[in-house]
Design a protein around this motif. Structure first.
Motif, PDB file in Angstrom:
ATOM      1  N   SER A   1      48.849  18.308 -17.286  1.00 19.23           N
ATOM      2  CA  SER A   1      49.034  16.741 -16.965  1.00 19.23           C
ATOM      3  C   SER A   1      47.348  16.165 -16.858  1.00 19.23           C
ATOM      4  O   SER A   1      46.609  16.823 -16.368  1.00 19.23           O
TER       5      SER A   1
ATOM      6  N   PRO B   1      45.546  12.974 -15.258  1.00 17.89           N
ATOM      7  CA  PRO B   1      45.736  11.740 -14.454  1.00 17.89           C
ATOM      8  C   PRO B   1      45.621  10.250 -15.512  1.00 17.89           C
ATOM      9  O   PRO B   1      44.762  10.126 -16.225  1.00 17.89           O
TER      10      PRO B   1
ATOM     11  N   SER C   1      44.636   7.676 -14.584  1.00 15.81           N
ATOM     12  CA  SER C   1      43.279   6.925 -14.556  1.00 15.81           C
ATOM     13  C   SER C   1      42.042   7.606 -15.384  1.00 15.81           C
ATOM     14  O   SER C   1      41.212   6.808 -15.588  1.00 15.81           O
TER      15      SER C   1
END
Length: 151
Positions: free
Chosen positions: A6, A8, A10
């Motif tokens: 994964s 993030p 952001s």
């Protein structure tokens, strides 16, 4: 190979903004050509958002969890869709017969899946477990949230 690590949001959003072309032509700062977003873990150019693009397969998890996840549903909200793409559209008929199904959409869809919005009694009361809320998803959803006291 894909490592499924994964990233993030952001980190992903700025990379997307600087590496993926804007096909709408709205962002003058967007690149003219897209370049792959490289995974920081495996260094492969395979990073993509967690969405399923048209003609892409759904994750195995979808098929494993749908039967269990739909067995106790009381209310199914269906927003902004043609209900024309399987297998995601199968959720409409997988919920229990007692489940209320609310379609929030610009036009009624899903007749081929058993959505019938026209069953009425002599007084015009809806006898169906289906309800069609016509309009733009954002507007209807906000109105629904106001009526429920959530806003």
């Amino acid at each position: 190979a894909v490592c499924y690590t994964s990233m993030p949001l952001s980190e992903f959003v700025p990379k997307m903004k600087h590496q993926i072309k804007d096909w709408t032509g709205q962002d003058p700062e967007a690149p003219l050509q897209s370049t792959p977003i490289v995974c920081p873990a495996c260094l492969q150019p395979t990073v993509k958002p967690k969405i399923v693009l048209f003609r892409s397969s759904l994750p195995k998890e979808f098929f494993q969890k749908v039967p269990e996840d739909t067995q106790d549903v009381d209310l199914l909200l269906i927003l902004g869709t043609s209900l024309g793409v399987a297998p995601a559209n199968s959720i409409v008929w997988r919920v229990p017969q007692t489940c209320m199904r609310v379609l929030i959409n610009r036009e009624p869809v899903g007749r081929h899946l058993g959505l019938n919005f026209h069953r009425r009694d002599e007084q015009g009361q809806n006898l169906s477990r289906n309800y069609f809320a016509q309009g733009n998803c954002e507007n209807v959803a906000l109105e629904l949230m106001k009526c429920l006291g959530w806003l």
